[in-house]
Design an enzyme around this catalytic site. Sequence first.
Site, mmCIF file in Angstrom:
data_model
loop_
_atom_site.group_PDB
_atom_site.id
_atom_site.type_symbol
_atom_site.label_atom_id
_atom_site.label_comp_id
_atom_site.label_asym_id
_atom_site.label_seq_id
_atom_site.Cartn_x
_atom_site.Cartn_y
_atom_site.Cartn_z
ATOM 1 N N TYR A 64 0.816 -1.216 0.000
ATOM 2 C CA TYR A 64 0.000 0.000 0.000
ATOM 3 C C TYR A 64 0.846 1.260 0.000
ATOM 4 C CZ TYR A 64 0.373 1.135 5.057
ATOM 5 O OH TYR A 64 0.812 1.488 6.307
ATOM 6 N N CYS A 65 0.203 2.328 -0.487
ATOM 7 C CA CYS A 65 0.803 3.666 -0.473
ATOM 8 C C CYS A 65 -0.321 4.634 -0.111
ATOM 9 C CB CYS A 65 1.467 3.984 -1.817
ATOM 10 S SG CYS A 65 0.328 3.981 -3.225
ATOM 11 N N HIS A 66 -0.301 5.826 -0.657
ATOM 12 C CA HIS A 66 -1.328 6.816 -0.329
ATOM 13 C C HIS A 66 -2.661 6.487 -1.014
ATOM 14 C CE1 HIS A 66 -2.557 11.342 -0.073
ATOM 15 N NE2 HIS A 66 -3.208 10.600 0.799
ATOM 16 N N ILE A 93 -3.868 3.945 1.806
ATOM 17 C CA ILE A 93 -4.178 4.284 3.199
ATOM 18 C C ILE A 93 -5.329 5.285 3.267
ATOM 19 C CG2 ILE A 93 -2.496 6.154 3.411
ATOM 20 C CD1 ILE A 93 -1.998 5.012 6.323
#
Length: 107
Positions: A64-66, A93
């Site tokens: 995951y990232c932003h 996220i």
Amino acid sequence: MTIQTINAAQLQQWQQQQKDFVLLDVREDNEVQYAAIPGYLHIPMNMIPLRQNELPDDKPIVIYCHHGMRSMQVALYLQDTGFENLYNLKGGIDAWSREVDCNIPTY
């Protein structure tokens, strides 16, 4: 071959079921300090080629990232290097904060 996606609710289920997987956060240090999903392993995107040996190849990896763009790029890279059982967290996220844990700040 396409990368599988997982949404925030499915990821929460995996955590509640104590499923054996790696939650890989590929954001920058300052982003992780501001907001993170509990239980993550942090390897910034630009460090993945140098540190991919820290990742197990025998269990699922949720990346995951932003918002899900960088994590998809990392998933495609890892797939090219031979990793299987990769998942991209749909919406990153940001989706986790909005749909699962509103105590984690959005940015």
